[in-house]
Scaffold this active site. Structure first.
Site, mmCIF file in Angstrom:
data_model
loop_
_atom_site.group_PDB
_atom_site.id
_atom_site.type_symbol
_atom_site.label_atom_id
_atom_site.label_comp_id
_atom_site.label_asym_id
_atom_site.label_seq_id
_atom_site.Cartn_x
_atom_site.Cartn_y
_atom_site.Cartn_z
ATOM 1 C CB SER A 184 39.934 38.546 52.217
ATOM 2 O OG SER A 184 40.710 37.371 52.308
ATOM 3 C CG HIS A 226 38.506 42.733 51.200
ATOM 4 N ND1 HIS A 226 37.234 42.264 50.965
ATOM 5 C CD2 HIS A 226 39.343 41.736 50.834
ATOM 6 C CE1 HIS A 226 37.303 41.023 50.514
ATOM 7 N NE2 HIS A 226 38.574 40.675 50.424
ATOM 8 C CE LYS A 230 36.649 40.524 46.860
ATOM 9 N NZ LYS A 230 37.947 39.891 46.799
HETATM 10 C C1 LIG Z 1 38.501 38.768 46.318
HETATM 11 C C2 LIG Z 1 39.975 38.870 46.396
HETATM 12 C C3 LIG Z 1 40.769 38.660 45.273
HETATM 13 C C4 LIG Z 1 40.205 38.157 43.979
HETATM 14 O O1 LIG Z 1 39.601 39.165 43.270
HETATM 15 P P1 LIG Z 1 38.548 38.785 42.142
HETATM 16 O O2 LIG Z 1 38.442 39.994 41.312
HETATM 17 O O3 LIG Z 1 37.294 38.413 42.839
HETATM 18 O O4 LIG Z 1 39.154 37.610 41.399
HETATM 19 C C5 LIG Z 1 42.120 38.902 45.369
HETATM 20 N N1 LIG Z 1 42.666 39.284 46.535
HETATM 21 C C6 LIG Z 1 41.947 39.458 47.652
HETATM 22 C C7 LIG Z 1 42.625 39.892 48.915
HETATM 23 C C8 LIG Z 1 40.581 39.242 47.618
HETATM 24 O O5 LIG Z 1 39.851 39.387 48.728
#
Ligand SMILES: *Cc1c(COP(=O)(O)O)cnc(C)c1O
Length: 384
Positions: free
Chosen positions: A178, A206, A238
């Protein structure tokens, strides 16, 4: 009892350029945003495909709100599991090519729930040292023996797996890291997992929407056989542009999560309208391949421009393109200068990234234009 020691700690954080604060956004997620009365060209959203504010996604959300109302009303196991949730789960199972998918309200909860339904103190968990905080927390909470291997290093994992005698072994990695944007070497990790009879869990928050011909993420990118990647996590906030998350896998896996994942059982289902909107964004994500082509073009343009400016990037094929700075104070300073120039990029500092690894986390979106990326490069020229 006074809060003086908290205030002192906060003050110290400010002096170290590690203090975090929020900005209030007055528009939808889009390249040009209004923040506290000022317009900015933003390069920090995770809405990689430009779906968060897509008219069809909004329409599905509105129509479902008319039908189902707003709140989920109860947990999935009581009476909060709507037709909209059910359809989305089936569509996500099909999309990922797995027998089942299960919705969670957030990615954080999906990770906590999945790891803790599978492991306890008799087990061992192995994590990439750059994994997302939610995965690290999930591992710690489980009570399983916890080990971190070198970043994206299958040999380091191999050595650690060779030394364990736990009941179950779970290897966990971000699919796309991330804060770095690089892609986990799934074929190598999977072959080490097979050798030691460990399960492989990939959190592709992502990767979905961005990687693979159909947007199927790193599993599609590497054409991973389904049986080699036993626990597949995706988040919906995302690339999908909505909210929530899912775990996809075998019948036995998903049934175990329904029985034991506490972040699934003891929480209200996501609003059904979010599920309905996601069903539409899933369709757009699959069908509109031009969004990925556009991203590929913008990524190339950005990387080429940065290389001409002598900026240090990470070897990333994804829309996450961090510019490495080093010192937190310097990252904050550059971010401030860019801000004065009307460009919004957030500085990422420890402990989100390792000490000395402060960076400007630039993210590109299919909604950006070539001119906007040029404007960014122009602004970076002044600070480089
Ligand atoms: C953003 C993210 C999460 C968390 O997801 P949310 O739905 O925003 O709680 C989990 N794992 C990774 C790798 C992330 O980048």
């Amino acid at each position: 009892m006074s809060f003086d020691d908290l205030s002192a700690e906060l003050e110290l954080r400010k002096q170290q350029s590690l203090y975090r604060s929020r900005r209030t956004l007055q528009t939808a997620q889009q390249p040009i945003v209004q923040v506290e009365g000022r317009e900015f060209l933003a390069f920090c959203s995770n809405d990689y495909l430009g779906l968060a504010n897509h008219p069809e996604v909004i329409r599905s959300f509105q129509q479902a709100a008319n039908k189902y109302g707003v709140g989920g009303g109860a947990s999935h196991l009581v009476n909060g599991h709507s037709q909209a949730h059910h359809e989305l789960e089936e569509a996500l199972a099909e999309f990922t090519g797995r027998p089942k998918a299960l919705l969670f309200s957030t990615g954080y909860m999906a990770n906590i729930g999945a790891v803790n339904a599978l492991l306890d103190k008799r087990d061992a968990i192995f994590q990439d040292r750059l994994n997302h905080a939610s995965l690290l927390d999930a591992g710690l909470l489980s009570g399983a023996r916890f080990q971190r291997y070198l970043h994206n290093d299958a040999d380091s994992l191999d050595k650690k797996l060779a030394k364990t005698d736990a009941r179950r072994h779970l290897v966990v990695t971000d699919g796309v890291f991330s804060m770095d944007g690089d892609v986990a070497d799934l074929p190598a990790l999977s072959s080490v997992c097979k050798k030691h009879q460990a399960w492989l869990m990939v959190d592709d928050a992502h990767g979905f929407g961005c990687l693979g011909q159909q947007g199927g993420g790193c599993a599609e990118y590497f054409a991973m056989p389904n049986d080699d990647l036993q626990v597949l996590v995706g988040t919906l906030g995302k690339g999908f542009g909505t909210a929530g998350a899912f775990v996809a896998g075998s019948d036995a896996l998903i049934d175990t999560l329904v029985q034991h994942a506490r972040t699934y059982i003891y929480t209200t289902s996501m609003p059904p309208a979010v599920a309905a909107a996601t069903l539409t964004s899933l369709r757009l994500l699959k069908e509109e391949t031009w969004r990925r082509d556009k991203l590929t073009q913008l990524i190339k343009q950005f990387r080429q421009g940065c290389s001409e400016l002598g900026l240090t990037l990470i070897d990333s094929p994804t829309p996450i393109q961090p510019i490495m700075i080093g010192e937190s104070s310097k990252a904050m300073q550059i971010s401030k200068i860019l801000e004065d120039d009307g460009i919004y990029i957030s500085a990422i500092r420890p402990p989100t990234v390792p000490q000395g690894g402060a960076r400007l986390r630039v993210t590109l979106s299919a909604a950006h234009t070539e001119e906007q990326v040029n404007r960014l490069l122009h602004a970076l020229e002044k600070v480089s």
